[in-house]
Design an enzyme around this catalytic site. Structure first.
Site, PDB file in Angstrom:
ATOM      1  N   ASP A   1       0.823  -1.203   0.000  1.00  0.00           N
ATOM      2  CA  ASP A   1       0.000   0.000   0.000  1.00  0.00           C
ATOM      3  C   ASP A   1       0.866   1.265   0.000  1.00  0.00           C
ATOM      4  O   ASP A   1       1.841   1.340   0.756  1.00  0.00           O
ATOM      5  CB  ASP A   1      -0.872  -0.034   1.260  1.00  0.00           C
ATOM      6  CG  ASP A   1      -1.966   1.001   1.250  1.00  0.00           C
ATOM      7  OD1 ASP A   1      -2.840   0.923   0.380  1.00  0.00           O
ATOM      8  OD2 ASP A   1      -1.951   1.899   2.127  1.00  0.00           O
TER       9      ASP A   1
ATOM     10  N   GLU B   1       1.922  -0.085  -4.813  1.00  0.00           N
ATOM     11  CA  GLU B   1       0.966   0.934  -5.262  1.00  0.00           C
ATOM     12  C   GLU B   1       1.725   2.248  -5.439  1.00  0.00           C
ATOM     13  O   GLU B   1       2.241   2.805  -4.481  1.00  0.00           O
ATOM     14  CB  GLU B   1      -0.155   1.111  -4.231  1.00  0.00           C
ATOM     15  CG  GLU B   1      -1.250   2.028  -4.745  1.00  0.00           C
ATOM     16  CD  GLU B   1      -2.182   2.564  -3.668  1.00  0.00           C
ATOM     17  OE1 GLU B   1      -3.268   3.029  -4.025  1.00  0.00           O
ATOM     18  OE2 GLU B   1      -1.818   2.527  -2.473  1.00  0.00           O
TER      19      GLU B   1
END
Ligand code: NOJ
Length: 538
Positions: free
Chosen positions: A204, A270
């Protein structure tokens, strides 16, 4: 061109993202769970995907639906327990499906024991695990950074008289990755899951983990839209000092070192940002991420053949030889692709694009049945982004329950249960059971595309070459490995196009997005219907 037997699973395969809350509820509480994923493994295997990426299932107060992690090494009781997770890994592996889990290194929950300790006192041993700063000289937050979800990126903690940093919810304090103890603790969480058989991690907001050493103010964004909500401080600034710092790369090399302690694991990150900075996340020689997620066909893209080709060609040109491409058209943060690109006809062409480009595709759950954004009444909004920045920014629209059948609650939850987000109105017709029975459905198209990709080496590891044709609204490319060659022709126009393919005379249509022709065609006058894509064997 790469011979297929040298490809890794994460190059050859197709990733399918599951948002566990929304996939299948087996306990009858309106929220999906890990047993639900286990129950649907046969479906996923028959669909023809190769790896599952599970959005977070960790213990969490759910301020950001699991992206606020209170324990990196456990499962929230809402989703099951570690034994369920172990069964999921074993059952997936039995079916030759890999498991990728979400890893949230930038921030914890404010209920994580590390943060609870850290906030206790200024001299707590864990104080420096997070970013604590005195108020600015005249009072107020220590710098001008804004949160992605609205408001300042700092919250004042009266008990110790300092602010802590959070670029998402105030319940998501950010870890200080310049502290070696933080790194060591987080590396151990990777090892914990790899030992349990996890094949890869989706990391993330990985570009945020290192910030400017001095936490300098971000400069104003001269292109900020005039109509931003008053609390959208984030979009009013250029994101210069809060992310994508050069010294994030040594940390990524260390993370890769941990992955490499185990066999053939994969790191996906990401990331956004300009191409020249994004490409650096592969590492100078491939020693960082295997796949920095590539959102370039998704973010800010209109349904435009030339624009899509431009993005792919620029990416292909920018990638060093060792770097493997990948494409994402939808995820749990973005509007559904059928809604974004204009409708079901476009969604079908987009599926052919995604599954025939060179590089690893990621499919978001429900795209295979053409799920569309579901309007969420303001009083039902759950997403902190929608609650803080306005209903039009809510991500709930793309997180609604998976539509399995025409029965009560679409087969997602038992009858009579209130699902955590409303179901789409079209579920009685748009569901897995109904579309499985329809040989011309979008689901049948996904199955055919995935099947072709799996059996045709050129569609996996083959080269990509764009082909110039007379129409701007038709995107044509070929994929080849040795003598095996395919031409992909995608008509983005809502009207028919007949085109000549330079240098080719005949071929055979293997698959049309309309699922109604397999035939020999002449390539000096290839006729495509409105919104039709074809794969042609040369
Ligand atoms: C990116 C995730 O995809 C998103 O859902 C989440 O809200 C933020 N990171 C914060 O973790």
């Amino acid at each position: 061109m790469i011979a297929n037997d040298t490809l890794h699973w994460w190059q050859r395969g197709v990733v399918y993202q599951i948002y566990p809350r929304s996939f299948k509820d087996t306990t009858g509480n309106g929220v999906g769970d890990l047993q639900g994923v286990i129950d649907k493994l046969d479906y996923l295997q028959s669909l023809g995907i190769d790896a599952l990426w599970l959005s977070p299932f960790y213990p969490s107060p759910m301020a950001d639906f699991g992206y606020d992690v209170a324990d990196y090494c456990d499962v929230d009781p809402l989703f099951g327990d570690l034994a369920t997770f172990d069964r999921l890994v074993a059952e997936a592996h039995k079916r030759r499906l890999k498991i990728i889990i979400d890893w949230v290194p930038n921030h914890t929950s404010d209920q994580h024991p590390w943060f609870i300790e850290s906030r206790r006192s200024r001299d707590n041993p864990k104080r420096d695990w997070y970013f604590w700063r005195d108020p600015a000289a005249g009072g107020g937050p220590p710098n001008n950074w804004g949160s992605f979800f609205g408001g300042p990126a700092w919250t004042y903690d009266a008990s110790t008289g300092q602010y802590y940093l959070h670029q998402f919810c105030k319940e998501q304090p950010e870890l200080n990755w310049r502290n070696p103890e933080v790194k060591a603790a987080m590396f151990d969480t990777l090892r914990f899951w790899m030992k349990r058989g996890v094949d890869g991690f989706r990391m993330d907001v990985i570009g945020l983990i290192i910030k400017d050493k001095d936490l300098r103010d971000n400069p104003p964004n001269p292109n900020a839209p005039a109509n931003l909500p008053a609390n959208d401080l984030f979009s009013r600034l250029l994101q210069v000092y809060n992310m994508d710092q050069d010294d994030v790369h040594p940390v990524l090399r260390e993370i890769r070192g941990v992955l490499d302690e185990y066999d053939d694991r994969c790191g996906i990150g990401e990331l956004w940002g300009p191409l020249d900075r994004w490409v650096k996340y592969y590492g100078e020689h491939g020693e960082e991420l295997h796949l920095p997620f590539n959102f370039r066909l998704m973010d800010g893209m209109a349904w435009n053949a030339g624009q899509m080709r431009g993005v792919v060609d620029a990416l292909e040109a920018a990638l060093p030889d060792f770097a493997w491409p990948n494409y994402v058209l939808g995820n749990h943060d973005r509007t559904r692709l059928a809604t974004r690109f204009g409708g079901q006809a476009q969604a079908r062409v987009a599926s052919m694009l995604l599954l025939t480009l060179r590089g690893t595709p990621t499919i978001y759950y429900g795209e295979e049945i053409g799920m569309e954004d579901v309007p969420i009444p303001p009083e039902k909004i759950q997403d902190p982004q929608g609650l803080n920045l306005g209903p039009e920014r809510t991500r709930d629209v793309c997180r609604t329950p998976m539509q399995w059948d025409a029965g009560p609650n679409a087969g997602f939850s038992p009858a009579g249960v209130a699902t955590w987000l409303p179901l789409a109105d079209d579920y009685p017709a748009r569901n897995v059971a109904a579309l499985t029975d329809d040989p011309k459905s979008i689901l049948s198209l996904y199955r055919r595309l995935l099947g072709l990709r799996r059996t045709r080496p050129a569609l996996q590891g083959g080269s990509y070459r764009p082909v110039d044709v007379a129409y701007d609204d038709v995107y044509v490319y070929d994929r080849a490995v040795f003598a095996e060659r395919y031409l992909v022709a995608l008509n983005f126009a809502a009207e028919p196009r007949t085109l000549a393919i330079p240098g080719e005379t005949t071929g055979r249509v293997l698959l049309s997005t309309h699922l109604d022709r397999e035939e020999a065609v002449s390539l000096d006058a290839l006729a495509l219907r409105a919104n039709e894509g074809v794969i042609i064997e040369l």
